[in-house]
Design an enzyme around this catalytic site. Sequence first.
Site, PDB file in Angstrom:
ATOM      1  CG  HIS A  37      -2.194  -0.770   1.035  1.00  0.00           C
ATOM      2  ND1 HIS A  37      -2.214  -2.144   0.963  1.00  0.00           N
ATOM      3  CD2 HIS A  37      -3.494  -0.375   0.881  1.00  0.00           C
ATOM      4  CE1 HIS A  37      -3.457  -2.556   0.783  1.00  0.00           C
ATOM      5  NE2 HIS A  37      -4.256  -1.508   0.731  1.00  0.00           N
ATOM      6  CE  LYS A 105      -6.533 -11.674  10.778  1.00  0.00           C
ATOM      7  NZ  LYS A 105      -6.485 -11.054  12.095  1.00  0.00           N
TER       8      LYS A 105
END
Lengths: 191, 279
Positions: A37, A105
Amino acid sequence: MEYRLNTPLKKEDVDKLKAGDIVYLSGTVYTARDEAHARILEMAEEKKELPFDLEGAVIYHCGPLMKGKDDDWEVVAAGPTTSARMSKMTPKLLDIHGVRAFVGKGGMDNVTGAMKGKSVYLAFTGGCAALAAMSIEKVNTVHWLDLGMPEAVWELKVKNFGPLVVGIDSHENDLFTDVRKKALEAYSKIE
Amino acid sequence: MSSSIDYDTVVSAVVNILEEAETVLPQDVVDALEKAASEETSPIAKEQLEAILKNIGIAAKKKVPMCQDTGILIFFVELGRDSRMDFRLEDAILEGVRKATASIPLRPNAVDPLTRSNSGNNTGNGIPDIKYELVDGSSIKITVAPKGAGSENMSSIKMLNPTEKDSIRNVVLETVLNAGGKPCPPVVVGVGIGGSFDKAARLAKSALLEKVDEMTEEEKALLEDINSLGIGPMGLGGKTTALAVHIKKAHCHTASLPVAVNIQCWANRHASVVLGGDE
Protein backbone atom coordinates in the site's frame (compact mmCIF):
# COMPACT_ATOMS: atom_id res chain seq x y z
CA MET A 1 -28.46 -12.85 -0.45
CA GLU A 2 -25.66 -14.81 -2.06
CA TYR A 3 -23.76 -13.58 -5.14
CA ARG A 4 -21.16 -15.10 -7.44
CA LEU A 5 -19.08 -12.35 -9.04
CA ASN A 6 -16.30 -12.27 -11.63
CA THR A 7 -13.38 -9.84 -11.70
CA PRO A 8 -12.78 -7.14 -12.80
CA LEU A 9 -15.81 -5.88 -10.85
CA LYS A 10 -18.09 -3.19 -12.23
CA LYS A 11 -19.84 -0.46 -10.27
CA GLU A 12 -23.19 -2.27 -10.64
CA ASP A 13 -21.65 -5.44 -9.18
CA VAL A 14 -20.89 -3.68 -5.91
CA ASP A 15 -23.94 -1.36 -5.91
CA LYS A 16 -26.32 -4.25 -5.32
CA LEU A 17 -24.36 -5.69 -2.36
CA LYS A 18 -25.68 -5.05 1.15
CA ALA A 19 -23.86 -5.57 4.44
CA GLY A 20 -24.43 -9.16 5.54
CA ASP A 21 -24.68 -10.61 2.01
CA ILE A 22 -22.43 -13.51 0.99
CA VAL A 23 -20.11 -13.29 -2.03
CA TYR A 24 -18.00 -15.83 -3.92
CA LEU A 25 -15.36 -14.36 -6.24
CA SER A 26 -13.80 -15.77 -9.41
CA GLY A 27 -11.02 -14.20 -11.46
CA THR A 28 -7.95 -12.25 -10.37
CA VAL A 29 -7.18 -10.91 -6.91
CA TYR A 30 -4.07 -8.96 -5.89
CA THR A 31 -2.59 -9.45 -2.43
CA ALA A 32 -1.43 -6.19 -0.87
CA ARG A 33 -0.67 -5.29 2.71
CA ASP A 34 1.27 -2.57 4.56
CA GLU A 35 4.39 -2.20 2.42
CA ALA A 36 2.58 -2.66 -0.92
CA HIS A 37 0.00 0.00 0.00
CA ALA A 38 2.79 2.39 0.93
CA ARG A 39 4.54 1.75 -2.38
CA ILE A 40 1.33 2.16 -4.43
CA LEU A 41 0.83 5.58 -2.85
CA GLU A 42 4.48 6.56 -3.33
CA MET A 43 4.33 5.66 -7.01
CA ALA A 44 1.21 7.80 -7.46
CA GLU A 45 3.05 10.75 -5.93
CA GLU A 46 5.96 10.18 -8.28
CA LYS A 47 3.49 9.84 -11.21
CA LYS A 48 4.80 6.35 -11.95
CA GLU A 49 2.67 3.64 -13.53
CA LEU A 50 1.94 0.45 -11.54
CA PRO A 51 2.99 -2.90 -13.02
CA PHE A 52 -0.59 -4.14 -12.45
CA ASP A 53 -4.04 -2.72 -13.18
CA LEU A 54 -6.21 -1.79 -10.20
CA GLU A 55 -9.24 -0.67 -12.25
CA GLY A 56 -12.18 -2.81 -11.04
CA ALA A 57 -9.68 -4.83 -9.06
CA VAL A 58 -9.99 -6.84 -5.87
CA ILE A 59 -7.28 -6.24 -3.27
CA TYR A 60 -6.76 -9.10 -0.83
CA HIS A 61 -5.21 -8.14 2.52
CA CYS A 62 -3.00 -11.19 2.69
CA GLY A 63 0.62 -12.15 3.18
CA PRO A 64 0.65 -15.64 1.75
CA LEU A 65 2.94 -18.54 2.46
CA MET A 66 4.34 -19.71 -0.88
CA LYS A 67 6.56 -22.50 -2.07
CA GLY A 68 8.76 -22.21 -5.14
CA LYS A 69 10.95 -19.68 -6.93
CA ASP A 70 11.38 -17.50 -10.03
CA ASP A 71 7.98 -17.65 -11.69
CA ASP A 72 6.86 -21.05 -10.52
CA TRP A 73 5.03 -20.62 -7.24
CA GLU A 74 2.62 -22.80 -5.32
CA VAL A 75 0.26 -21.49 -2.64
CA VAL A 76 0.69 -23.26 0.69
CA ALA A 77 -1.48 -21.05 2.89
CA ALA A 78 -3.16 -17.75 2.11
CA GLY A 79 -5.64 -16.50 4.68
CA PRO A 80 -6.46 -12.83 5.32
CA THR A 81 -4.40 -10.47 7.44
CA THR A 82 -5.81 -7.80 9.79
CA SER A 83 -7.30 -5.17 7.49
CA ALA A 84 -7.35 -2.34 10.03
CA ARG A 85 -3.63 -1.75 9.51
CA MET A 86 -4.44 -0.56 5.97
CA SER A 87 -7.30 1.75 7.09
CA LYS A 88 -5.38 5.02 6.86
CA MET A 89 -3.98 4.33 3.40
CA THR A 90 -7.23 3.08 1.84
CA PRO A 91 -9.07 6.39 1.26
CA LYS A 92 -5.95 7.77 -0.47
CA LEU A 93 -5.74 4.63 -2.59
CA LEU A 94 -9.41 4.95 -3.59
CA ASP A 95 -8.79 8.54 -4.71
CA ILE A 96 -6.26 7.28 -7.23
CA HIS A 97 -7.37 3.77 -8.26
CA GLY A 98 -10.77 2.25 -9.00
CA VAL A 99 -10.47 -0.70 -6.64
CA ARG A 100 -13.94 -2.28 -6.30
CA ALA A 101 -13.43 -4.65 -3.38
CA PHE A 102 -11.09 -5.27 -0.49
CA VAL A 103 -10.96 -8.71 1.09
CA GLY A 104 -9.60 -9.12 4.59
CA LYS A 105 -10.46 -9.82 8.18
CA GLY A 106 -11.52 -7.85 11.23
CA GLY A 107 -13.00 -4.83 9.47
CA MET A 108 -11.54 -1.38 8.75
CA ASP A 109 -11.66 1.97 10.51
CA ASN A 110 -13.19 5.15 9.04
CA VAL A 111 -13.43 3.98 5.42
CA THR A 112 -17.20 3.92 4.85
CA GLY A 113 -17.14 7.45 3.40
CA ALA A 114 -14.29 6.66 1.04
CA MET A 115 -16.01 3.46 -0.12
CA LYS A 116 -19.40 5.10 -0.65
CA GLY A 117 -20.65 4.51 -4.19
CA LYS A 118 -17.31 2.92 -5.11
CA SER A 119 -16.33 -0.24 -3.36
CA VAL A 120 -17.01 -2.84 -0.68
CA TYR A 121 -15.17 -4.61 2.11
CA LEU A 122 -15.53 -8.38 2.12
CA ALA A 123 -14.63 -10.40 5.22
CA PHE A 124 -13.03 -13.79 4.87
CA THR A 125 -12.74 -15.93 8.00
CA GLY A 126 -9.42 -15.10 9.67
CA GLY A 127 -6.86 -17.86 9.95
CA CYS A 128 -8.56 -19.99 7.29
CA ALA A 129 -5.43 -20.21 5.20
CA ALA A 130 -5.69 -23.83 4.12
CA LEU A 131 -9.32 -23.28 3.12
CA ALA A 132 -8.44 -20.17 1.10
CA ALA A 133 -5.64 -22.01 -0.69
CA MET A 134 -8.22 -24.54 -1.96
CA SER A 135 -9.93 -21.86 -4.05
CA ILE A 136 -6.71 -20.39 -5.50
CA GLU A 137 -6.18 -22.05 -8.87
CA LYS A 138 -2.79 -20.59 -9.64
CA VAL A 139 -0.29 -17.83 -9.02
CA ASN A 140 -0.30 -15.71 -12.19
CA THR A 141 2.76 -13.72 -11.18
CA VAL A 142 4.39 -11.83 -8.33
CA HIS A 143 5.29 -8.13 -8.19
CA TRP A 144 7.70 -6.43 -5.77
CA LEU A 145 9.17 -9.57 -4.26
CA ASP A 146 11.91 -7.29 -2.92
CA LEU A 147 9.43 -6.44 -0.14
CA GLY A 148 9.62 -10.04 1.11
CA MET A 149 7.19 -12.90 0.71
CA PRO A 150 4.39 -11.61 2.96
CA GLU A 151 4.55 -8.02 1.68
CA ALA A 152 4.87 -8.65 -2.07
CA VAL A 153 1.92 -8.25 -4.47
CA TRP A 154 0.83 -11.72 -5.56
CA GLU A 155 -1.49 -11.91 -8.54
CA LEU A 156 -3.74 -14.90 -7.84
CA LYS A 157 -6.30 -16.65 -10.03
CA VAL A 158 -9.21 -17.70 -7.83
CA LYS A 159 -12.36 -19.73 -8.36
CA ASN A 160 -15.39 -19.40 -6.07
CA PHE A 161 -13.27 -17.73 -3.40
CA GLY A 162 -15.44 -17.51 -0.30
CA PRO A 163 -17.70 -17.47 1.57
CA LEU A 164 -17.02 -13.73 1.89
CA VAL A 165 -19.32 -11.68 4.10
CA VAL A 166 -20.05 -8.12 2.94
CA GLY A 167 -18.74 -6.35 6.06
CA ILE A 168 -18.89 -2.81 4.64
CA ASP A 169 -21.11 -2.06 1.65
CA SER A 170 -20.97 0.94 -0.71
CA HIS A 171 -23.96 2.53 1.03
CA GLU A 172 -22.11 3.34 4.29
CA ASN A 173 -23.32 0.28 6.22
CA ASP A 174 -20.67 -1.34 8.38
CA LEU A 175 -21.40 -4.61 10.21
CA PHE A 176 -18.31 -4.26 12.38
CA THR A 177 -19.33 -0.82 13.62
CA ASP A 178 -22.81 -2.12 14.44
CA VAL A 179 -21.35 -5.02 16.45
CA ARG A 180 -18.95 -2.63 18.16
CA LYS A 181 -21.74 -0.25 19.18
CA LYS A 182 -23.69 -3.12 20.71
CA ALA A 183 -20.56 -4.38 22.48
CA LEU A 184 -19.97 -0.94 24.04
CA GLU A 185 -23.59 -0.89 25.21
CA ALA A 186 -23.21 -4.35 26.71
CA TYR A 187 -19.99 -3.28 28.41
CA SER A 188 -21.66 -0.26 30.00
CA LYS A 189 -24.31 -2.60 31.46
CA ILE A 190 -21.86 -4.99 33.15
CA GLU A 191 -22.13 -4.48 36.91
CA MET B 1 22.32 -42.56 35.52
CA SER B 2 21.01 -40.14 32.95
CA SER B 3 21.97 -40.38 29.29
CA SER B 4 23.24 -37.39 27.44
CA ILE B 5 21.03 -35.75 24.84
CA ASP B 6 22.53 -35.32 21.39
CA TYR B 7 22.34 -32.35 19.05
CA ASP B 8 20.61 -34.03 16.09
CA THR B 9 17.88 -35.44 18.34
CA VAL B 10 17.02 -31.92 19.52
CA VAL B 11 17.06 -30.52 15.97
CA SER B 12 14.67 -33.12 14.59
CA ALA B 13 12.44 -32.93 17.68
CA VAL B 14 12.12 -29.16 17.15
CA VAL B 15 11.18 -29.70 13.48
CA ASN B 16 8.57 -32.28 14.53
CA ILE B 17 6.88 -30.18 17.20
CA LEU B 18 6.85 -27.16 14.88
CA GLU B 19 5.14 -29.22 12.18
CA GLU B 20 2.62 -30.53 14.71
CA ALA B 21 1.90 -27.10 16.19
CA GLU B 22 1.43 -25.44 12.80
CA THR B 23 -0.76 -28.13 11.23
CA VAL B 24 -2.74 -29.76 14.05
CA LEU B 25 -4.71 -27.76 16.61
CA PRO B 26 -4.75 -29.23 20.16
CA GLN B 27 -7.89 -31.36 20.61
CA ASP B 28 -9.22 -29.31 23.55
CA VAL B 29 -9.27 -26.21 21.32
CA VAL B 30 -10.99 -28.09 18.46
CA ASP B 31 -13.62 -29.41 20.89
CA ALA B 32 -14.28 -25.90 22.20
CA LEU B 33 -14.70 -24.58 18.63
CA GLU B 34 -17.12 -27.40 17.79
CA LYS B 35 -19.15 -26.68 20.91
CA ALA B 36 -19.23 -22.98 19.98
CA ALA B 37 -20.40 -23.77 16.43
CA SER B 38 -23.27 -25.88 17.76
CA GLU B 39 -24.35 -23.12 20.16
CA GLU B 40 -24.24 -20.13 17.80
CA THR B 41 -27.64 -18.99 16.52
CA SER B 42 -26.55 -16.18 14.17
CA PRO B 43 -26.04 -17.61 10.65
CA ILE B 44 -22.99 -15.40 10.02
CA ALA B 45 -21.34 -16.48 13.28
CA LYS B 46 -22.11 -20.13 12.58
CA GLU B 47 -20.63 -19.80 9.10
CA GLN B 48 -17.38 -18.32 10.47
CA LEU B 49 -16.95 -21.19 12.93
CA GLU B 50 -17.80 -23.78 10.30
CA ALA B 51 -15.16 -22.30 8.00
CA ILE B 52 -12.63 -22.51 10.85
CA LEU B 53 -13.50 -26.17 11.52
CA LYS B 54 -13.30 -27.00 7.81
CA ASN B 55 -9.93 -25.23 7.64
CA ILE B 56 -8.61 -27.20 10.64
CA GLY B 57 -9.61 -30.44 8.92
CA ILE B 58 -7.89 -29.53 5.63
CA ALA B 59 -4.68 -28.41 7.39
CA ALA B 60 -4.39 -31.59 9.46
CA LYS B 61 -5.13 -33.85 6.50
CA LYS B 62 -2.79 -32.10 4.05
CA LYS B 63 -0.12 -31.38 6.70
CA VAL B 64 -0.07 -27.68 5.78
CA PRO B 65 -0.09 -24.75 8.22
CA MET B 66 -3.63 -23.93 9.35
CA CYS B 67 -2.85 -20.20 9.08
CA GLN B 68 -0.43 -18.40 6.77
CA ASP B 69 0.69 -16.38 9.76
CA THR B 70 2.87 -19.15 11.09
CA GLY B 71 3.82 -16.74 13.84
CA ILE B 72 6.85 -15.52 15.62
CA LEU B 73 8.26 -18.54 17.40
CA ILE B 74 8.17 -18.78 21.18
CA PHE B 75 9.81 -21.71 22.95
CA PHE B 76 9.32 -22.75 26.55
CA VAL B 77 12.09 -25.06 27.75
CA GLU B 78 11.87 -27.00 31.01
CA LEU B 79 15.45 -27.96 31.58
CA GLY B 80 16.09 -30.87 33.96
CA ARG B 81 18.95 -29.86 36.24
CA ASP B 82 20.55 -33.30 35.76
CA SER B 83 20.28 -33.32 31.96
CA ARG B 84 23.53 -33.47 30.03
CA MET B 85 24.36 -31.87 26.69
CA ASP B 86 27.72 -31.11 25.11
CA PHE B 87 26.33 -28.33 22.86
CA ARG B 88 24.39 -25.09 23.23
CA LEU B 89 20.70 -25.96 23.31
CA GLU B 90 19.92 -22.65 21.63
CA ASP B 91 22.01 -23.63 18.58
CA ALA B 92 19.99 -26.82 18.12
CA ILE B 93 16.66 -24.97 18.48
CA LEU B 94 17.76 -22.35 15.93
CA GLU B 95 18.80 -25.02 13.48
CA GLY B 96 15.47 -26.78 13.97
CA VAL B 97 13.66 -23.49 13.22
CA ARG B 98 15.68 -22.88 10.06
CA LYS B 99 15.06 -26.45 8.86
CA ALA B 100 11.34 -26.34 9.63
CA THR B 101 11.00 -22.98 7.89
CA ALA B 102 12.26 -24.57 4.70
CA SER B 103 10.62 -27.99 5.00
CA ILE B 104 7.08 -27.40 6.33
CA PRO B 105 7.36 -24.57 5.00
CA LEU B 106 6.79 -21.68 7.40
CA ARG B 107 6.34 -18.07 6.34
CA PRO B 108 9.48 -16.06 7.11
CA ASN B 109 8.16 -13.59 9.68
CA ALA B 110 11.22 -12.33 11.54
CA VAL B 111 12.24 -8.82 10.49
CA ASP B 112 14.51 -6.10 11.89
CA PRO B 113 12.17 -3.86 13.93
CA LEU B 114 13.23 -0.67 12.15
CA THR B 115 14.64 -1.49 8.73
CA ARG B 116 11.96 -4.23 8.38
CA SER B 117 14.46 -6.37 6.50
CA ASN B 118 13.41 -10.02 6.66
CA SER B 119 15.96 -12.61 7.81
CA GLY B 120 14.21 -15.19 5.64
CA ASN B 121 14.37 -18.04 8.14
CA ASN B 122 12.44 -16.98 11.27
CA THR B 123 15.59 -16.39 13.28
CA GLY B 124 17.17 -13.09 14.20
CA ASN B 125 18.23 -10.89 17.05
CA GLY B 126 16.59 -12.45 20.14
CA ILE B 127 14.17 -14.49 18.00
CA PRO B 128 12.97 -17.20 18.42
CA ASP B 129 12.21 -16.23 21.99
CA ILE B 130 13.37 -19.06 24.23
CA LYS B 131 12.24 -19.09 27.85
CA TYR B 132 14.15 -21.46 30.13
CA GLU B 133 12.99 -22.89 33.42
CA LEU B 134 15.15 -25.15 35.57
CA VAL B 135 13.23 -28.18 36.84
CA ASP B 136 14.04 -31.40 38.69
CA GLY B 137 15.09 -34.52 36.79
CA SER B 138 17.27 -35.28 33.79
CA SER B 139 14.89 -34.77 30.87
CA ILE B 140 14.19 -31.61 28.92
CA LYS B 141 10.72 -30.63 27.77
CA ILE B 142 10.51 -28.28 24.78
CA THR B 143 7.21 -26.57 23.94
CA VAL B 144 6.76 -24.38 20.90
CA ALA B 145 3.95 -21.83 20.70
CA PRO B 146 3.86 -19.97 17.36
CA LYS B 147 2.27 -16.56 17.92
CA GLY B 148 0.46 -14.68 15.18
CA ALA B 149 0.68 -10.90 15.01
CA GLY B 150 -3.04 -10.19 14.52
CA SER B 151 -3.74 -11.23 18.09
CA GLU B 152 -0.39 -10.20 19.59
CA ASN B 153 -0.93 -6.63 18.34
CA MET B 154 -4.15 -6.36 20.36
CA SER B 155 -2.55 -7.35 23.68
CA SER B 156 -2.06 -4.83 26.46
CA ILE B 157 -0.35 -4.12 29.75
CA LYS B 158 -1.48 -1.73 32.46
CA MET B 159 0.37 -0.69 35.60
CA LEU B 160 -2.56 -0.23 38.00
CA ASN B 161 -2.34 1.30 41.44
CA PRO B 162 -2.30 -1.24 44.28
CA THR B 163 -5.82 -0.22 45.35
CA GLU B 164 -7.32 -0.66 41.89
CA LYS B 165 -7.97 -4.40 42.12
CA ASP B 166 -11.53 -3.85 40.87
CA SER B 167 -10.23 -2.36 37.63
CA ILE B 168 -8.58 -5.62 36.54
CA ARG B 169 -11.81 -6.80 34.95
CA ASN B 170 -12.14 -3.50 33.07
CA VAL B 171 -8.58 -3.81 31.76
CA VAL B 172 -9.39 -7.25 30.36
CA LEU B 173 -12.78 -6.26 28.91
CA GLU B 174 -11.48 -3.03 27.38
CA THR B 175 -8.62 -4.92 25.76
CA VAL B 176 -11.10 -7.36 24.20
CA LEU B 177 -13.44 -4.50 23.19
CA ASN B 178 -10.62 -2.56 21.59
CA ALA B 179 -9.52 -5.70 19.74
CA GLY B 180 -12.96 -6.34 18.22
CA GLY B 181 -12.64 -8.64 15.23
CA LYS B 182 -8.96 -7.91 14.64
CA PRO B 183 -7.36 -10.79 16.58
CA CYS B 184 -9.44 -13.51 14.84
CA PRO B 185 -11.96 -14.30 17.56
CA PRO B 186 -13.05 -16.54 19.18
CA VAL B 187 -9.93 -15.72 21.19
CA VAL B 188 -8.17 -17.24 24.16
CA VAL B 189 -7.28 -14.64 26.78
CA GLY B 190 -4.22 -15.00 28.98
CA VAL B 191 -4.12 -12.68 31.99
CA GLY B 192 -1.05 -12.08 34.11
CA ILE B 193 -1.59 -10.33 37.43
CA GLY B 194 1.27 -9.12 39.61
CA GLY B 195 4.98 -9.75 39.31
CA SER B 196 6.52 -6.82 37.48
CA PHE B 197 6.14 -5.05 34.12
CA ASP B 198 7.66 -7.95 32.20
CA LYS B 199 6.75 -10.81 34.54
CA ALA B 200 3.02 -10.00 34.20
CA ALA B 201 3.40 -10.30 30.42
CA ARG B 202 5.27 -13.59 30.75
CA LEU B 203 2.55 -14.96 33.04
CA ALA B 204 -0.12 -13.91 30.52
CA LYS B 205 1.77 -15.57 27.67
CA SER B 206 2.29 -18.86 29.53
CA ALA B 207 -1.40 -18.86 30.56
CA LEU B 208 -2.21 -19.47 26.88
CA LEU B 209 -0.72 -22.96 27.17
CA GLU B 210 -3.37 -24.10 29.67
CA LYS B 211 -6.16 -26.42 28.49
CA VAL B 212 -9.11 -24.33 27.30
CA ASP B 213 -11.68 -26.55 28.99
CA GLU B 214 -10.14 -26.28 32.46
CA MET B 215 -11.09 -23.00 34.11
CA THR B 216 -11.48 -21.77 37.69
CA GLU B 217 -14.70 -20.05 38.78
CA GLU B 218 -12.90 -16.70 38.59
CA GLU B 219 -11.85 -17.43 35.01
CA LYS B 220 -15.32 -18.64 34.02
CA ALA B 221 -16.90 -15.43 35.36
CA LEU B 222 -14.53 -13.31 33.30
CA LEU B 223 -15.23 -15.46 30.23
CA GLU B 224 -18.95 -14.90 30.70
CA ASP B 225 -18.41 -11.12 30.85
CA ILE B 226 -16.33 -11.21 27.66
CA ASN B 227 -18.91 -13.28 25.80
CA SER B 228 -21.71 -10.96 26.90
CA LEU B 229 -20.11 -8.29 24.68
CA GLY B 230 -21.38 -10.10 21.58
CA ILE B 231 -18.34 -9.34 19.41
CA GLY B 232 -18.52 -12.89 18.12
CA PRO B 233 -16.41 -14.87 15.66
CA MET B 234 -14.33 -12.48 13.50
CA GLY B 235 -16.07 -9.47 15.05
CA LEU B 236 -19.23 -10.11 13.01
CA GLY B 237 -21.43 -10.63 16.09
CA GLY B 238 -22.32 -13.76 18.02
CA LYS B 239 -22.15 -15.59 21.32
CA THR B 240 -18.54 -16.72 21.16
CA THR B 241 -16.01 -13.92 21.51
CA ALA B 242 -13.64 -16.02 23.64
CA LEU B 243 -13.15 -19.76 24.12
CA ALA B 244 -11.31 -19.46 27.42
CA VAL B 245 -9.70 -17.15 29.96
CA HIS B 246 -6.69 -18.19 32.00
CA ILE B 247 -5.27 -16.12 34.84
CA LYS B 248 -1.81 -16.48 36.35
CA LYS B 249 -0.61 -14.52 39.36
CA ALA B 250 2.63 -13.64 41.06
CA HIS B 251 3.52 -11.61 44.14
CA CYS B 252 4.36 -8.03 43.27
CA HIS B 253 5.82 -4.91 44.82
CA THR B 254 3.72 -3.42 47.59
CA ALA B 255 3.40 -0.24 45.53
CA SER B 256 2.31 -1.79 42.23
CA LEU B 257 -0.31 -3.92 40.49
CA PRO B 258 0.70 -4.87 36.94
CA VAL B 259 -1.95 -6.47 34.70
CA ALA B 260 -1.06 -7.96 31.32
CA VAL B 261 -3.59 -9.26 28.82
CA ASN B 262 -2.24 -11.49 26.06
CA ILE B 263 -4.76 -12.15 23.32
CA GLN B 264 -4.54 -15.33 21.29
CA CYS B 265 -6.48 -16.11 18.11
CA TRP B 266 -8.64 -19.23 17.71
CA ALA B 267 -5.50 -20.95 16.41
CA ASN B 268 -4.11 -21.49 19.90
CA ARG B 269 -1.18 -23.47 18.57
CA HIS B 270 1.34 -25.31 20.72
CA ALA B 271 3.11 -28.67 20.82
CA SER B 272 5.66 -30.28 23.14
CA VAL B 273 8.29 -33.00 23.26
CA VAL B 274 10.21 -34.58 26.15
CA LEU B 275 13.80 -35.68 25.50
CA GLY B 276 16.26 -37.68 27.56
CA GLY B 277 15.48 -38.79 31.06
CA ASP B 278 16.62 -41.64 33.27
CA GLU B 279 17.77 -44.82 31.61
